[in-house]
Design a protein around this motif. Structure first.
Motif, PDB file in Angstrom:
ATOM      1  N   LEU A 165       0.777  -1.211  -0.056  1.00 15.41           N
ATOM      2  CA  LEU A 165       0.007  -0.103   0.001  1.00 15.41           C
ATOM      3  C   LEU A 165       0.635   1.333  -0.042  1.00 15.41           C
ATOM      4  N   ALA A 166       1.977   1.356   0.785  1.00 16.56           N
ATOM      5  CA  ALA A 166       2.812   2.361   0.736  1.00 16.56           C
ATOM      6  C   ALA A 166       3.574   2.773  -0.578  1.00 16.56           C
ATOM      7  N   ARG A 167       3.862   1.493  -1.278  1.00 17.91           N
ATOM      8  CA  ARG A 167       4.711   1.788  -2.552  1.00 17.91           C
ATOM      9  C   ARG A 167       3.338   2.087  -3.470  1.00 17.91           C
ATOM     10  N   ARG A 168       2.393   1.601  -3.374  1.00 16.41           N
ATOM     11  CA  ARG A 168       1.235   2.193  -4.534  1.00 16.41           C
ATOM     12  C   ARG A 168       0.872   3.739  -4.302  1.00 16.41           C
ATOM     13  N   TRP A 169       1.015   4.019  -2.769  1.00  9.59           N
ATOM     14  CA  TRP A 169       0.695   5.517  -2.572  1.00  9.59           C
ATOM     15  C   TRP A 169       1.865   6.239  -3.093  1.00  9.59           C
ATOM     16  N   LYS A 170       2.980   5.802  -2.944  1.00  9.17           N
ATOM     17  CA  LYS A 170       4.013   6.583  -3.313  1.00  9.17           C
ATOM     18  C   LYS A 170       4.055   6.776  -5.063  1.00  9.17           C
ATOM     19  N   MET A 171       3.762   5.677  -5.678  1.00 11.35           N
ATOM     20  CA  MET A 171       3.774   5.644  -7.053  1.00 11.35           C
ATOM     21  C   MET A 171       2.662   6.818  -7.668  1.00 11.35           C
ATOM     22  N   GLN A 172       1.642   6.696  -6.916  1.00 15.10           N
ATOM     23  CA  GLN A 172       0.270   7.585  -7.055  1.00 15.10           C
ATOM     24  C   GLN A 172       0.849   8.938  -6.908  1.00 15.10           C
ATOM     25  N   GLN A 173       1.663   9.176  -6.123  1.00 14.55           N
ATOM     26  CA  GLN A 173       2.186  10.452  -5.703  1.00 14.55           C
ATOM     27  C   GLN A 173       3.195  11.001  -6.785  1.00 14.55           C
ATOM     28  N   GLU A 174       3.931  10.218  -7.156  1.00 10.87           N
ATOM     29  CA  GLU A 174       4.813  10.554  -8.286  1.00 10.87           C
ATOM     30  C   GLU A 174       4.146  10.777  -9.789  1.00 10.87           C
ATOM     31  N   ASP A 175       3.185   9.757  -9.921  1.00  9.37           N
ATOM     32  CA  ASP A 175       2.373  10.199 -11.093  1.00  9.37           C
ATOM     33  C   ASP A 175       1.619  11.299 -11.000  1.00  9.37           C
ATOM     34  N   GLN A 176       1.115  11.647 -10.126  1.00 13.54           N
ATOM     35  CA  GLN A 176       0.289  12.945  -9.922  1.00 13.54           C
ATOM     36  C   GLN A 176       1.274  14.319 -10.163  1.00 13.54           C
TER      37      GLN A 176
END
Length: 73
Positions: free
Chosen positions: A30-41
């Protein structure tokens, strides 16, 4: 790897334990997905800012650049 301690309400912890075998792996995922989402944003916001600069690229130039990028791997 660093250790982190978090507090989770008992009812949520029971629910998590019923759904997954390894709660630590779930939290890491979940933390990795959140990080990727933040980077994508952040990337999307940067692209929007670049688009607003109106650098004079027309659609054919943009398509050629995309094609070059895809071919280069």
């Amino acid at each position: 790897m660093a250790k982190v301690s978090i507090s989770i309400p008992d009812d949520l912890l029971i629910y998590i334990d019923q759904k997954v075998d390894n709660r630590s792996a779930l939290i890491e995922t979940l933390a990795r997905r959140w990080k990727m989402q933040q980077e994508d944003q952040a990337l999307a916001e940067a692209c929007t800012l670049v688009d607003q600069l109106d650098l004079g690229w027309d659609e054919s130039c943009q398509n050629a650049m995309i094609t070059d990028w895809e071919v280069s791997g």
